[in-house]
Motif scaffolding. Structure first.
Motif, PDB file in Angstrom:
ATOM      1  N   ARG A   1     -41.257   9.955  -5.145  1.00 28.81           N
ATOM      2  CA  ARG A   1     -40.010   9.592  -4.458  1.00 28.81           C
ATOM      3  C   ARG A   1     -40.243   9.234  -2.994  1.00 28.81           C
ATOM      4  O   ARG A   1     -39.342   8.779  -2.321  1.00 28.81           O
ATOM      5  CB  ARG A   1     -39.012  10.748  -4.534  1.00 28.81           C
ATOM      6  CG  ARG A   1     -38.399  10.946  -5.911  1.00 28.81           C
ATOM      7  CD  ARG A   1     -37.424  12.111  -5.884  1.00 28.81           C
ATOM      8  NE  ARG A   1     -36.648  12.192  -7.129  1.00 28.81           N
ATOM      9  CZ  ARG A   1     -35.716  13.111  -7.370  1.00 28.81           C
ATOM     10  NH1 ARG A   1     -35.453  14.046  -6.455  1.00 28.81           N
ATOM     11  NH2 ARG A   1     -35.054  13.109  -8.509  1.00 28.81           N
ATOM     12  N   GLY A   2     -41.435   9.495  -2.488  1.00 28.31           N
ATOM     13  CA  GLY A   2     -41.724   9.221  -1.090  1.00 28.31           C
ATOM     14  C   GLY A   2     -41.260  10.304  -0.142  1.00 28.31           C
ATOM     15  O   GLY A   2     -41.250  10.100   1.081  1.00 28.31           O
ATOM     16  N   GLU A   3     -40.865  11.491  -0.667  1.00 26.96           N
ATOM     17  CA  GLU A   3     -40.424  12.606   0.177  1.00 26.96           C
ATOM     18  C   GLU A   3     -41.655  13.421   0.568  1.00 26.96           C
ATOM     19  O   GLU A   3     -41.936  14.499   0.036  1.00 26.96           O
ATOM     20  CB  GLU A   3     -39.396  13.456  -0.571  1.00 26.96           C
ATOM     21  CG  GLU A   3     -38.143  12.675  -0.951  1.00 26.96           C
ATOM     22  CD  GLU A   3     -37.121  13.521  -1.703  1.00 26.96           C
ATOM     23  OE1 GLU A   3     -37.083  14.754  -1.487  1.00 26.96           O
ATOM     24  OE2 GLU A   3     -36.370  12.944  -2.515  1.00 26.96           O
ATOM     25  N   LEU A   4     -42.390  12.896   1.566  1.00 27.00           N
ATOM     26  CA  LEU A   4     -43.704  13.441   1.877  1.00 27.00           C
ATOM     27  C   LEU A   4     -43.633  14.808   2.555  1.00 27.00           C
ATOM     28  O   LEU A   4     -44.525  15.642   2.363  1.00 27.00           O
ATOM     29  CB  LEU A   4     -44.473  12.451   2.754  1.00 27.00           C
ATOM     30  CG  LEU A   4     -44.677  11.041   2.165  1.00 27.00           C
ATOM     31  CD1 LEU A   4     -45.608  10.227   3.043  1.00 27.00           C
ATOM     32  CD2 LEU A   4     -45.209  11.105   0.743  1.00 27.00           C
ATOM     33  N   ASN A   5     -42.597  15.051   3.372  1.00 26.53           N
ATOM     34  CA  ASN A   5     -42.495  16.353   4.040  1.00 26.53           C
ATOM     35  C   ASN A   5     -42.297  17.481   3.027  1.00 26.53           C
ATOM     36  O   ASN A   5     -42.923  18.540   3.114  1.00 26.53           O
ATOM     37  CB  ASN A   5     -41.348  16.338   5.047  1.00 26.53           C
ATOM     38  CG  ASN A   5     -41.637  15.436   6.229  1.00 26.53           C
ATOM     39  OD1 ASN A   5     -42.793  15.233   6.589  1.00 26.53           O
ATOM     40  ND2 ASN A   5     -40.599  14.891   6.842  1.00 26.53           N
ATOM     41  N   ARG A   6     -41.416  17.240   2.062  1.00 21.94           N
ATOM     42  CA  ARG A   6     -41.181  18.233   1.017  1.00 21.94           C
ATOM     43  C   ARG A   6     -42.449  18.427   0.188  1.00 21.94           C
ATOM     44  O   ARG A   6     -42.827  19.560  -0.168  1.00 21.94           O
ATOM     45  CB  ARG A   6     -40.025  17.768   0.123  1.00 21.94           C
ATOM     46  CG  ARG A   6     -39.742  18.653  -1.082  1.00 21.94           C
ATOM     47  CD  ARG A   6     -39.312  20.034  -0.683  1.00 21.94           C
ATOM     48  NE  ARG A   6     -38.877  20.817  -1.839  1.00 21.94           N
ATOM     49  CZ  ARG A   6     -38.940  22.129  -1.932  1.00 21.94           C
ATOM     50  NH1 ARG A   6     -39.414  22.834  -0.902  1.00 21.94           N
ATOM     51  NH2 ARG A   6     -38.521  22.765  -3.010  1.00 21.94           N
TER      52      ARG A   6
END
Length: 711
Positions: free
Chosen positions: A98-103
């Protein structure tokens, strides 16, 4: 950038497939009933949840995350760090995709911690791969390499051959992006036998073609071509459409750069059909960009504009920003071909304003050259020089930022966790000796950090020195090659003169001593030899004039139809003398006029006609075709003589080159004709190229500006 991300996601898909290939996913309803069945043990329910997420996270990510939350609740009741590390690992992949790299980063730390507590090789491998992929997506390539090295050790421990192949392949891609082609090649070569052993034809083909691209970058075009073809032989468009498309696109780029334009067009057509069949918008854009470049080389502005219209239609969809920004370059390129200078300026300015530094389909030098041409054409010389100066300054800043980012990544590899150091210092506070030890360790780490930074800077300096030395060596090699070519040229010229002069001398002696059987025939032969000498000397003189840039051109207004019809009549007569069938196709009207050097064009055509008729056996065919566009004049001469290999086609414009020297001397000709034609056409800002003809022989195509050599 697009190709790198594409390969990266393909590798992600591969590794997921390798983790899941031993299990057949159960039906969703059956899985749901097992997950919600409280009579089953928590460990059994956790294993089912992990299996569901592993096999359904792409098709049903929301349900996968819902079950992951249930899995965490079960872990509170039944602690199992091994299952916990796997649950977190497969859950992380959802956020990476999803591209939610921080998570994803937070979950990776959790997963590695659980795998370490459980001493689980499988959990460690899953989370290490996620960490490497996170760094790669975040363009932290040095950190990604460190993670892949650690991941390799995990795969070796578990004897996971497929995992090792994927790790080596990913490392090869990273080293290629860093410009380290030697290490990139090493890792691709290490990945290849693992893929072969695992029976994965698709990934074996991708790796072979990756090696081919490296070979192409270092100039080994023939071996690169063989690698691309070998990779394509292992797959079909149905088994691996994306790899099939990429392979044909690579071949199209290779053949386009080698001026084998018809072959390049064939491979572009194949790639286009696959992209359309599978609705691969980004890939179709990539293909269209290459097609515009190819048509620009051919001078076909109308077709290039038609392809650009397709690009504009595709850009209405949601595509990668790099592809959308790169379109400004091709808009400007087509506008220049069509002489729309104001539009070209608007597009090239937009490219520079968006700071597009690196793009797969054109070099920075290409963009600068195009900008300089446009500004000069519009009379904005000062602005042209200012753009180049400013752009190089920005590019240097961009390179500096990249270097700083690399140094920061090297530093992060040796960074000490502040919280851990504080805890350790507090626990050892009562013992002075331990405090001294900690301070000594801190100083050592600082020295190591400084050493790493200095090493990176020194390495960069050494690299620059090495590159400069390599460039000087290349210049010296080119100088030696030029001297060798010059010696070979004079040797060939001496041979061309010595043999007929020997015959000439013998015949003169026959006349001198009155022993000739037929003096008239000998006088005629001597006269022909003199004409031959004059022709050879004129050819050598013309080549010398071109080397000094002294070829004189005399442009004049010409009725093109009358001019080329007369040339067609000359071909018909020459063909008839040789027992050949001449096909003349003049697609011009009485009103078509142009500004050309009629004498030089006539000289070129005479040479092309002579060659075609000389080497075509009766009864054969010779075809002469002429057509016109708004700004360019096109004509070609084809024959049904035996064709030439690609190697021979590349050399026919070299001075004194002949495919079969003994045959050429027998039929006449010095080997200078096509070289002279090439010089005469280039002097008029035109192009001449050679390709295979559908008649069975060769086709020589000439493109000239219609307005007297002005581009």
């Amino acid at each position: 950038m697009f190709r790198w991300l594409l390969l990266l996601m393909c590798i992600s898909l591969l590794c997921d497939e390798l983790m899941a290939q031993q299990a057949i996913p159960p039906e969703s309803e059956e899985v749901r009933s097992q997950i919600l069945d409280s009579s089953l043990s928590n460990s059994k329910r956790l294993a089912t949840i992990i299996e569901f997420i592993k096999t359904h996270r792409r098709s049903d990510p929301d349900t996968s995350l819902e079950y992951a939350d249930l899995g965490f609740e079960l872990l509170k009741i039944t602690a199992d760090p091994s299952l916990e590390s796997q649950l977190v690992g497969y859950m992380t992949k959802i956020y990476l995709e999803r591209g939610e790299l921080n998570r994803a980063e937070s979950l990776i730390k959790h997963g590695l911690s659980a795998a370490d507590r459980a001493n689980s090789p499988q959990g460690l491998a899953i989370n290490l791969f996620n960490q490497a992929l996170l760094y790669q997506l975040d363009n932290k390539l040095v950190l990604a390499l460190d993670s892949y090295n650690e991941l390799k050790r995990a795969y070796i421990a578990t004897k996971d051959i497929s995992g090792l192949a994927a790790a080596h392949n990913n490392m090869g891609i990273i080293y290629q992006n860093l410009g380290n082609l030697e290490d990139a090649l090493s890792h691709f070569q290490q990945a290849l036998p693992y893929y072969t052993e695992s029976g994965s034809k698709v990934h074996e083909a991708n790796t072979i073609m990756n090696i081919g691209e490296l070979l192409y970058l270092i100039g080994d075009v023939k071996q690169a071509e063989q690698n691309y073809q070998q990779g394509l032989s292992l797959i079909t468009r149905d088994s691996a459409p994306l790899s099939f498309l990429e392979g044909h696109l690579r071949l199209a780029i290779l053949y386009g750069d080698q001026q084998a334009l018809s072959l390049a067009s064939e491979h572009l057509s194949l790639a286009t059909s696959v992209a359309k069949e599978y609705d691969l918008i980004a890939s179709l854009l990539s293909i269209n960009y290459e097609e515009i470049k190819l048509l620009s080389k051919q001078g076909d502005a109308d077709k290039a504009y038609a392809v650009l219209l397709n690009v504009e239609e595709l850009l209405r969809d949601d595509v990668q920003p790099e592809l959308a920004l790169g379109a400004f370059y091709f808009r400007a390129l087509v506008a220049v071909e069509q002489k729309r200078w104001s539009d070209a300026e608007r597009y090239i300015d937009a490219l520079f304003e968006n700071h597009v530094y690196d793009f797969r389909f054109f070099e920075l030098q290409d963009a600068l050259s195009l900008a300089f041409l446009i500004k000069r054409q519009l009379g904005k010389d000062a602005q042209a020089n200012a753009i180049i100066s400013e752009w190089f300054s920005r590019y240097r800043d961009h390179q500096k930022d990249n270097r700083d980012a690399l140094i920061a990544q090297y530093a992060q590899l040796y960074k000490v966790n502040e919280a851990e150091r504080e805890v350790e210092a507090l626990t050892q506070q009562a013992i002075e000796n331990e405090n001294e030890k900690l301070r000594s360790q801190q100083q050592t780490r600082q020295v190591v950090f400084i050493f790493v930074v200095v090493s990176v800077v020194l390495s960069a300096c050494l690299l620059l020195i090495w590159q400069r030395g390599k460039a000087l060596k290349r210049e010296n090699s080119l100088t030696n090659e030029l001297i060798t070519q010059k010696k070979r040229f004079f040797a060939d010229i001496s041979h061309e003169l010595r043999t007929p002069l020997t015959v000439f001398k013998l015949k003169m002696q026959e006349l001198e001593y009155n022993i000739a059987d037929d003096p008239k025939r000998i006088y005629k032969l001597l006269n022909e030899r003199i004409d031959s000498f004059n022709s050879l000397i004129n050819d050598i003189s013309l080549l010398a004039q071109n080397d000094k840039g002294e070829i004189e051109l005399h442009f004049e207004h010409v009725n093109l139809r009358e001019f080329f019809e007369r040339r067609g009549d000359e071909l018909s007569s020459l063909a008839a003398e040789n027992g050949l069938n001449a096909i003349v196709d003049i697609r011009l009207t009485n009103a078509d006029e142009g500004i050309i050097d009629a004498a030089r064009v006539r000289q070129v055509l005479a040479n092309l006609f002579s060659n075609a008729c000389r080497y075509t056996h009766a009864p054969g065919k010779v075809r002469f075709k002429v057509k016109l566009s708004e700004s360019r004049l096109y004509f070609r001469v084809e024959d049904s003589a035996p064709g030439l290999s690609i190697y021979e086609q590349r050399r026919v414009f070299d001075p004194l080159y002949r495919v079969d020297k003994s045959r050429s001397r027998k039929l006449g000709g010095s080997g200078l004709g096509l070289s002279i034609c090439n010089d005469l056409i280039k002097a008029q800002n035109g192009t001449i190229s050679i390709d295979n003809s559908e008649l069975g022989g060769v086709m020589l195509s000439v493109v000239l500006p219609r307005n007297g050599g002005n581009t």
